[in-house]
Design a protein around this motif. Structure first.
Motif, PDB file in Angstrom:
ATOM      1  N   ILE A 149      16.264  -3.623  -6.939  1.00  6.09           N
ATOM      2  CA  ILE A 149      15.922  -2.699  -8.025  1.00  6.09           C
ATOM      3  C   ILE A 149      16.345  -1.282  -7.674  1.00  6.09           C
ATOM      4  O   ILE A 149      16.602  -0.947  -6.513  1.00  6.09           O
ATOM      5  N   ASP A 150      16.388  -0.450  -8.718  1.00  3.14           N
ATOM      6  CA  ASP A 150      16.579   0.990  -8.543  1.00  3.14           C
ATOM      7  C   ASP A 150      15.202   1.629  -8.632  1.00  3.14           C
ATOM      8  O   ASP A 150      14.639   1.765  -9.726  1.00  3.14           O
ATOM      9  N   ILE A 151      14.635   1.998  -7.498  1.00  2.00           N
ATOM     10  CA  ILE A 151      13.272   2.507  -7.453  1.00  2.00           C
ATOM     11  C   ILE A 151      13.127   3.837  -8.181  1.00  2.00           C
ATOM     12  O   ILE A 151      12.005   4.260  -8.506  1.00  2.00           O
ATOM     13  N   GLN A 152      14.244   4.513  -8.480  1.00  6.90           N
ATOM     14  CA  GLN A 152      14.185   5.795  -9.172  1.00  6.90           C
ATOM     15  C   GLN A 152      14.142   5.636 -10.690  1.00  6.90           C
ATOM     16  O   GLN A 152      13.870   6.605 -11.404  1.00  6.90           O
ATOM     17  N   ASP A 153      14.389   4.432 -11.174  1.00  9.15           N
ATOM     18  CA  ASP A 153      14.401   4.192 -12.614  1.00  9.15           C
ATOM     19  C   ASP A 153      12.972   4.195 -13.160  1.00  9.15           C
ATOM     20  O   ASP A 153      12.082   3.506 -12.634  1.00  9.15           O
ATOM     21  N   GLY A 154      12.735   4.961 -14.233  1.00  8.63           N
ATOM     22  CA  GLY A 154      11.392   5.106 -14.790  1.00  8.63           C
ATOM     23  C   GLY A 154      10.791   3.798 -15.267  1.00  8.63           C
ATOM     24  O   GLY A 154       9.617   3.499 -14.999  1.00  8.63           O
ATOM     25  N   GLN A 155      11.557   2.991 -15.994  1.00  7.87           N
ATOM     26  CA  GLN A 155      11.052   1.716 -16.496  1.00  7.87           C
ATOM     27  C   GLN A 155      10.719   0.765 -15.348  1.00  7.87           C
ATOM     28  O   GLN A 155       9.734   0.023 -15.398  1.00  7.87           O
ATOM     29  N   THR A 156      11.546   0.804 -14.317  1.00  2.15           N
ATOM     30  CA  THR A 156      11.293  -0.048 -13.152  1.00  2.15           C
ATOM     31  C   THR A 156       9.996   0.355 -12.458  1.00  2.15           C
ATOM     32  O   THR A 156       9.190  -0.494 -12.069  1.00  2.15           O
ATOM     33  N   ARG A 157       9.794   1.651 -12.319  1.00  7.78           N
ATOM     34  CA  ARG A 157       8.554   2.128 -11.696  1.00  7.78           C
ATOM     35  C   ARG A 157       7.333   1.699 -12.510  1.00  7.78           C
ATOM     36  O   ARG A 157       6.315   1.296 -11.948  1.00  7.78           O
ATOM     37  N   TYR A 197      11.832   4.186   5.070  1.00  7.69           N
ATOM     38  CA  TYR A 197      12.342   2.863   5.432  1.00  7.69           C
ATOM     39  C   TYR A 197      11.699   1.776   4.569  1.00  7.69           C
ATOM     40  O   TYR A 197      12.393   0.888   4.049  1.00  7.69           O
ATOM     41  N   ARG A 198      10.373   1.851   4.410  1.00 15.86           N
ATOM     42  CA  ARG A 198       9.668   0.817   3.648  1.00 15.86           C
ATOM     43  C   ARG A 198      10.097   0.815   2.178  1.00 15.86           C
ATOM     44  O   ARG A 198      10.307  -0.252   1.587  1.00 15.86           O
ATOM     45  N   ILE A 199      10.227   1.991   1.589  1.00 13.55           N
ATOM     46  CA  ILE A 199      10.603   2.063   0.173  1.00 13.55           C
ATOM     47  C   ILE A 199      12.018   1.509  -0.025  1.00 13.55           C
ATOM     48  O   ILE A 199      12.272   0.739  -0.969  1.00 13.55           O
ATOM     49  N   HIS A 200      12.931   1.876   0.857  1.00 14.41           N
ATOM     50  CA  HIS A 200      14.298   1.361   0.733  1.00 14.41           C
ATOM     51  C   HIS A 200      14.346  -0.147   0.981  1.00 14.41           C
ATOM     52  O   HIS A 200      15.106  -0.874   0.330  1.00 14.41           O
ATOM     53  N   LYS A 201      13.534  -0.625   1.914  1.00  9.40           N
ATOM     54  CA  LYS A 201      13.497  -2.058   2.206  1.00  9.40           C
ATOM     55  C   LYS A 201      12.965  -2.833   1.000  1.00  9.40           C
ATOM     56  O   LYS A 201      13.497  -3.895   0.643  1.00  9.40           O
ATOM     57  N   ILE A 202      11.917  -2.303   0.362  1.00 11.37           N
ATOM     58  CA  ILE A 202      11.360  -2.951  -0.831  1.00 11.37           C
ATOM     59  C   ILE A 202      12.396  -2.995  -1.946  1.00 11.37           C
ATOM     60  O   ILE A 202      12.600  -4.032  -2.597  1.00 11.37           O
ATOM     61  N   ALA A 203      13.070  -1.856  -2.177  1.00 12.19           N
ATOM     62  CA  ALA A 203      14.089  -1.798  -3.233  1.00 12.19           C
ATOM     63  C   ALA A 203      15.210  -2.790  -2.955  1.00 12.19           C
ATOM     64  O   ALA A 203      15.722  -3.457  -3.874  1.00 12.19           O
ATOM     65  N   ASN A 255       0.836  -1.199   0.000  1.00 10.87           N
ATOM     66  CA  ASN A 255       0.000   0.000   0.000  1.00 10.87           C
ATOM     67  C   ASN A 255       0.874   1.253   0.000  1.00 10.87           C
ATOM     68  O   ASN A 255       0.609   2.217  -0.732  1.00 10.87           O
ATOM     69  N   THR A 256       1.934   1.228   0.801  1.00 10.37           N
ATOM     70  CA  THR A 256       2.876   2.353   0.814  1.00 10.37           C
ATOM     71  C   THR A 256       3.532   2.515  -0.550  1.00 10.37           C
ATOM     72  O   THR A 256       3.666   3.636  -1.068  1.00 10.37           O
ATOM     73  N   LEU A 257       3.933   1.404  -1.150  1.00  9.70           N
ATOM     74  CA  LEU A 257       4.571   1.446  -2.464  1.00  9.70           C
ATOM     75  C   LEU A 257       3.623   2.022  -3.514  1.00  9.70           C
ATOM     76  O   LEU A 257       4.030   2.844  -4.353  1.00  9.70           O
ATOM     77  N   SER A 258       2.365   1.614  -3.468  1.00  9.27           N
ATOM     78  CA  SER A 258       1.381   2.108  -4.430  1.00  9.27           C
ATOM     79  C   SER A 258       1.190   3.617  -4.289  1.00  9.27           C
ATOM     80  O   SER A 258       1.183   4.355  -5.287  1.00  9.27           O
ATOM     81  N   LEU A 259       1.043   4.093  -3.063  1.00  8.89           N
ATOM     82  CA  LEU A 259       0.881   5.531  -2.832  1.00  8.89           C
ATOM     83  C   LEU A 259       2.130   6.302  -3.242  1.00  8.89           C
ATOM     84  O   LEU A 259       2.041   7.423  -3.763  1.00  8.89           O
ATOM     85  N   TYR A 260       3.280   5.714  -3.026  1.00  5.28           N
ATOM     86  CA  TYR A 260       4.552   6.342  -3.393  1.00  5.28           C
ATOM     87  C   TYR A 260       4.626   6.553  -4.904  1.00  5.28           C
ATOM     88  O   TYR A 260       5.016   7.630  -5.383  1.00  5.28           O
ATOM     89  N   LEU A 261       4.249   5.537  -5.663  1.00  6.75           N
ATOM     90  CA  LEU A 261       4.290   5.654  -7.119  1.00  6.75           C
ATOM     91  C   LEU A 261       3.227   6.627  -7.625  1.00  6.75           C
ATOM     92  O   LEU A 261       3.468   7.394  -8.559  1.00  6.75           O
TER      93      LEU A 261
END
Length: 418
Positions: free
Chosen positions: A386-394, A375-381, A347-353
């Motif tokens: 993955i690189d959570i900042q990469d557009g294709q990855t997002r 913390y959650r976003i870094h833990k998921i990455a 849920n946090t990841l979805s809201l983040y994106l």
């Protein structure tokens, strides 16, 4: 629940239009109710028999009981014009109110002998009740009208059952359907077709088909104020299925309004499909309406398939294993978490994106401290590598989240890992 076909589409309007010149019938009040279905003709002079009616009958009376009431009034009170007029109004108002309460489709007054005129108060009452009130001259024989109407009702009932059997094949058994099955019906050659689904309440008339049919035909559907020839009504599984030879989105809100005031359907979810051009596509629209129903939010009662966005595209992937595999390779490693923790992280990841990576906005939407979000976003990455900042990855992660939501709302073999 078993499937049944609504067996009635003869309306007050269709009977009136076909026979008004033959029998010199006039509609004098309650015109808003002329879309009501008619199940049969019923001759009555005695209000005590109204309790035995089942709903949907078209009543006809000569007013003989009214004449007797007037005679009694004359004997008891001297029969002043005012007392006689009041007695007539009181009797007719009580009689019509009782008929309306039993969901009777309308009343024909055989005027000329016992009833010479209809008081304005009675017309006003019928208008308020949307209860059709018609007149027919005394010299018209009731037996002729009743026999004619009975034949018309039986003939139309057979046509309707044939139509809705064909539509049932188109909706649920497309391999058994051929458009020729609709030849000669009101659905043949239409330019548009669409579907509305409405949930049915649990223990709706205990599944008794005859009671369900009568309630839908002679109570609920009559409140829609749509001519019966415009749609078909079929019960299938746990849904009331409406099929229109037009764009159903134009009437979906009306259906919601009627349902919200109905003692059985209040709070039930309703979904409307897109529009298709041929009856062969109706099975797809039924599936689309079911998908929309599964996405209806708790606070909503109506969902339009056309509002589903990317879910419309993902739902067309017939092999669910492809979607499950995509989700598994993208977010499957998060199954390491317990279900509750996994849901919180996703849920946090979805809201983040959705917030384009804005930590503060995500924290506000999630009612969580920004440090927790970080913390959650870094833990998921870290777990996904993955690189959570990469557009294709997002984009890939967002698609996987869409797939997760779709699979959780539809049939899914891997739901425990989502």
């Amino acid at each position: 629940m078993k499937r049944y076909y609504s067996a009635m589409s003869v309306s007050m309007q269709s009977l009136y239009s076909a026979t008004k010149d033959i029998y010199r019938i006039k509609v004098i009040a309650g015109k808003d109710g002329m879309n009501r279905n008619v199940s049969w003709m019923y001759y009555t002079e005695d209000e005590s028999t109204i309790a035995f009616l089942r709903g949907g009958e078209l009543a006809v009376t000569t007013g003989l009981s009214l004449e007797r009431r007037v005679q009694n009034e004359s004997a008891l009170h001297g029969g002043t014009p005012e007392s006689i007029a009041n007695a007539e109004i009181e009797y007719l108002a009580h009689f019509i109110t009782k008929l309306s309460e039993r969901n009777i489709s309308g009343l024909i007054l055989n005027v000329g002998k016992y009833i010479t005129s209809v008081p304005e108060e009675i017309c006003a009452l019928c208008d308020r009740l949307s209860f059709p009130l018609l007149t027919m001259p005394w010299e018209i024989h009731l037996i002729d009208v009743m026999q004619d109407y009975g034949n018309r009702i039986v003939s139309d009932r057979q046509k309707v059952m044939t139509t809705e059997k064909a539509l049932s094949n188109a909706l649920f058994f497309p391999e058994q359907f051929d458009s020729a099955q609709l030849d000669g019906t009101r659905f043949a050659g239409a330019e548009k077709y669409s579907v509305i689904l409405m949930q049915i309440p649990e223990e709706f008339f205990n599944g008794e088909e005859e009671k369900i049919r009568r309630y839908m035909d002679f109570s609920f559907n009559g409140k829609l104020r749509i001519m019966p020839s415009e749609f078909a009504c079929i019960l299938h599984e746990s849904y009331i299925v409406y099929v229109f030879h037009s764009d159903a989105r134009n009437v979906a809100q009306t259906l919601c309004t009627v349902a919200s005031h109905d003692r059985y359907f209040k709070g039930m979810k309703i979904a409307v499909s897109a529009v298709c051009r041929t009856p062969e596509e109706l099975s797809n629209e039924y599936r689309h309406a079911k998908l929309a129903l599964s996405f209806c939010a708790p606070e909503e009662t109506l969902c339009d398939y056309n509002s589903l966005g990317i879910y419309r595209l993902l739902a067309e992937v017939q092999d669910r294993r492809i979607l499950e595999a995509f989700y598994e390779e993208t977010l499957g490693k998060l199954a390491f978490f317990s279900e509750d923790k996994r849901n919180d992280y996703l849920n946090t990841l979805s809201l983040y994106l959705e917030s384009s990576g804005k930590i503060q906005k995500t924290a506000e939407e999630n009612a969580t401290h920004r440090n927790t979000v970080n913390y959650r976003i870094h833990k998921i990455a870290e777990m996904l590598g993955i690189d959570i900042q990469d557009g294709q990855t997002r984009y890939k992660i967002q698609t996987a989240l869409y797939i997760r939501k779709l699979l959780k709302r539809t049939e899914c073999t891997q739901e425990q890992r989502l």
